[in-house]
Design a protein around this motif. Structure first.
Motif, short mmCIF file in Angstrom:
data_model
loop_
_atom_site.label_atom_id
_atom_site.label_comp_id
_atom_site.label_asym_id
_atom_site.label_seq_id
_atom_site.Cartn_x
_atom_site.Cartn_y
_atom_site.Cartn_z
N LYS A 1 0.82 -1.21 0.00
CA LYS A 1 0.00 0.00 0.00
C LYS A 1 0.85 1.26 0.00
N ALA A 2 2.03 1.17 0.62
CA ALA A 2 2.92 2.33 0.70
C ALA A 2 4.30 1.90 0.19
N PRO A 3 4.54 2.00 -1.13
CA PRO A 3 5.79 1.49 -1.73
C PRO A 3 7.06 2.06 -1.12
N ALA A 4 6.97 3.21 -0.46
CA ALA A 4 8.17 3.81 0.15
C ALA A 4 8.79 2.90 1.20
N TYR A 5 8.00 1.98 1.76
CA TYR A 5 8.56 1.06 2.76
C TYR A 5 9.61 0.12 2.15
N ARG A 6 9.57 -0.07 0.83
CA ARG A 6 10.58 -0.92 0.17
C ARG A 6 11.87 -0.16 -0.10
N VAL B 1 6.35 11.57 11.70
CA VAL B 1 6.06 12.96 11.30
C VAL B 1 5.97 13.90 12.49
N GLY B 2 5.16 13.54 13.49
CA GLY B 2 4.93 14.45 14.62
C GLY B 2 6.20 14.80 15.36
N GLU B 3 7.04 13.80 15.59
CA GLU B 3 8.29 14.03 16.31
C GLU B 3 9.25 14.86 15.47
N THR B 4 9.24 14.64 14.16
CA THR B 4 10.09 15.41 13.26
C THR B 4 9.70 16.89 13.27
N THR C 1 17.67 10.29 11.68
CA THR C 1 17.05 8.99 11.40
C THR C 1 15.57 9.03 11.77
N THR C 2 14.79 8.29 10.99
CA THR C 2 13.38 8.08 11.30
C THR C 2 13.08 6.60 11.13
N THR C 3 11.90 6.21 11.56
CA THR C 3 11.46 4.82 11.40
C THR C 3 10.55 4.67 10.19
N THR C 4 9.73 5.69 9.94
CA THR C 4 8.72 5.59 8.88
C THR C 4 9.08 6.40 7.64
N PRO C 5 8.58 5.98 6.47
CA PRO C 5 8.78 6.77 5.25
C PRO C 5 8.12 8.15 5.32
N THR C 6 6.99 8.26 6.04
CA THR C 6 6.36 9.58 6.16
C THR C 6 7.26 10.51 6.96
#
Length: 411
Positions: free
Chosen positions: A27-32, A57-60, A80-85
């Motif tokens: 669903k979210a190709p950015a995870y690849r 996002v919120g922490e960023t 560094t982040t964990t999520t693509p968003t």
């Protein structure tokens, strides 16, 4: 549980984590994208950088003013982040001024690989990301660790307490923990955080940096809609229907334009399709600019939340009807918007309580009350409520400067 046992269990679960990422990527190709980074295989960054980790996002957004301060004084930043968003938010806000990588999964070998590419002089973690191997491997390299804007709900405290040995070991790797509130500080102390490395500094989320250009674009959108606007921000699965049902109960001649902004990009299209069942005049950010014929507009973009808020007369903040603890109500409060939230609030309970007590936020228990309150707020003058939200934000600023001064002492 010892850290070695934790690492063994994590290693056994790793194939499932990998499969989970692949499934999410459907669903979210950015995870690849850049999957090797999650194994610690990364391009080198500048030696001596300040390493900042923000999960999403919120922490960023919350830590962005500090990043700007550090960049202005010539520091190199590894982010560094964990999520693509979260990664997209970093890219949008800082471009090439910082180096972005994904945080590796929490195994020592992955962090050994990570540190073969990076030689940071400080690690600053935003909010409560207590990963035992991240903290242990960083501390063993004599890199100071700051846990900033830390909060710990009673629910999370009970969870960490079940693994008291592992949690205490992890907390003892931290050089300085800055808790949001006294209650958070007390819970961290009970988990084993040394008191001499623990400060209460307030929440950096009050130190909101509002982009002028986004406010201006939002005001232009509002003028184009040419009627009252309700924004539903950071909605989760199930909440979009609740908002659409509430919106449809408002009499036709009083019905506002509804801006729906789903929390997760992979839901943009499904929310758009859902909205078409409520009106023929549905559009989205990627498809058209605002105009007076649009009834429902889907905010299918990242990094424009202040524009969506600036276009509105009333804000609903999501995550509060989905059981996920609610999202940050300070952004609409800073813009002077009356705020409505559902019953789930454990992520921001103290902030929500303050906004409620000052008359800036209404919390509702169910869908019928939601429709009633939205209709009421759209039909009345909300100047007092608007001013209350702005004043709450202004009175509580200062945590970011306190954090900045502590960081300067450690670098």
């Amino acid at each position: 549980m010892s850290r070695h046992l934790y690492s063994l269990i994590y290693l056994l679960l790793l194939p499932f984590l990998f499969v989970r990422v692949l499934i999410r990527s459907l669903k979210a190709p950015a995870y690849r994208s850049r999957l090797l980074e999650r194994f610690g295989i990364q391009k080198p960054s500048a030696k001596g950088a300040i390493w900042i980790h923000a999960v999403s996002v919120g922490e960023t957004i919350a830590i962005s003013p500090l990043v700007e301060k550090l960049l202005a004084q010539g520091e190199s930043i590894l982010f560094t982040t964990t999520t693509p968003t979260g990664a997209a938010q970093v890219k949008q806000r800082f471009g090439d001024r910082v180096e972005h990588r994904y945080l590796p999964w929490d195994l020592p070998i992955f962090f050994d690989l990570f540190f073969s590419s990076h030689k940071p002089k400080l690690l600053l973690i935003v909010e409560t990301e207590i990963w035992p191997n991240l903290l242990s491997t960083t501390s063993k390299r004599h890199i100071p660790i700051v846990l900033a804007n830390a909060r710990l709900s009673e629910k999370s405290f009970k969870g960490y307490s079940r693994f008291s040995e592992l949690t205490e070991q992890a907390l003892n790797s931290i050089s300085l923990l800055l808790a949001q509130h006294e209650a958070d500080s007390e819970r961290f102390k009970k988990l084993g955080m040394p008191e001499d490395r623990l400060l209460v500094s307030g929440s950096i989320k009050f130190d909101i940096d509002i982009p002028d250009e986004q406010v201006q674009s939002g005001q232009a959108w509002k003028a184009a809609f040419a009627r009252k606007v309700l924004v539903a921000a950071s909605t989760h699965q199930g909440e979009d229907k609740i908002l659409l049902d509430a919106w449809s109960l408002i009499p036709q001649d009083q019905r506002p334009t509804l801006i729906l902004v789903p929390r997760h990009p992979e839901r943009f299209e499904s929310v758009f399709q859902l909205a078409t069942g409520y009106s023929e005049n549905v559009s989205k950010r990627s498809l058209s600019n605002p105009d007076s014929n649009i009834d429902i507009w889907i905010g299918d973009s990242l990094g424009e939340m202040f524009s969506y808020y600036a276009a509105a007369d009333v804000a609903f903040v999501g995550g509060s009807f989905s059981g996920t603890g609610g999202h940050n109500p300070l952004e609409p409060a800073a813009l002077g918007l009356p705020i409505v939230m559902g019953p789930s609030d454990y992520n921001f309970r103290s902030i929500i309580s303050t906004l409620k007590s000052e008359g800036a936020l209404v919390q509702v228990e169910d869908e019928s009350e939601l429709a009633e309150q939205i209709g009421r707020l759209l039909s009345q003058d909300n100047h007092t409520m608007s001013q209350a939200g702005v004043q709450v934000v202004e009175k509580n600023r200062g945590a970011m400067e306190r954090l900045y001064q502590q960081v300067l002492k450690l670098i």
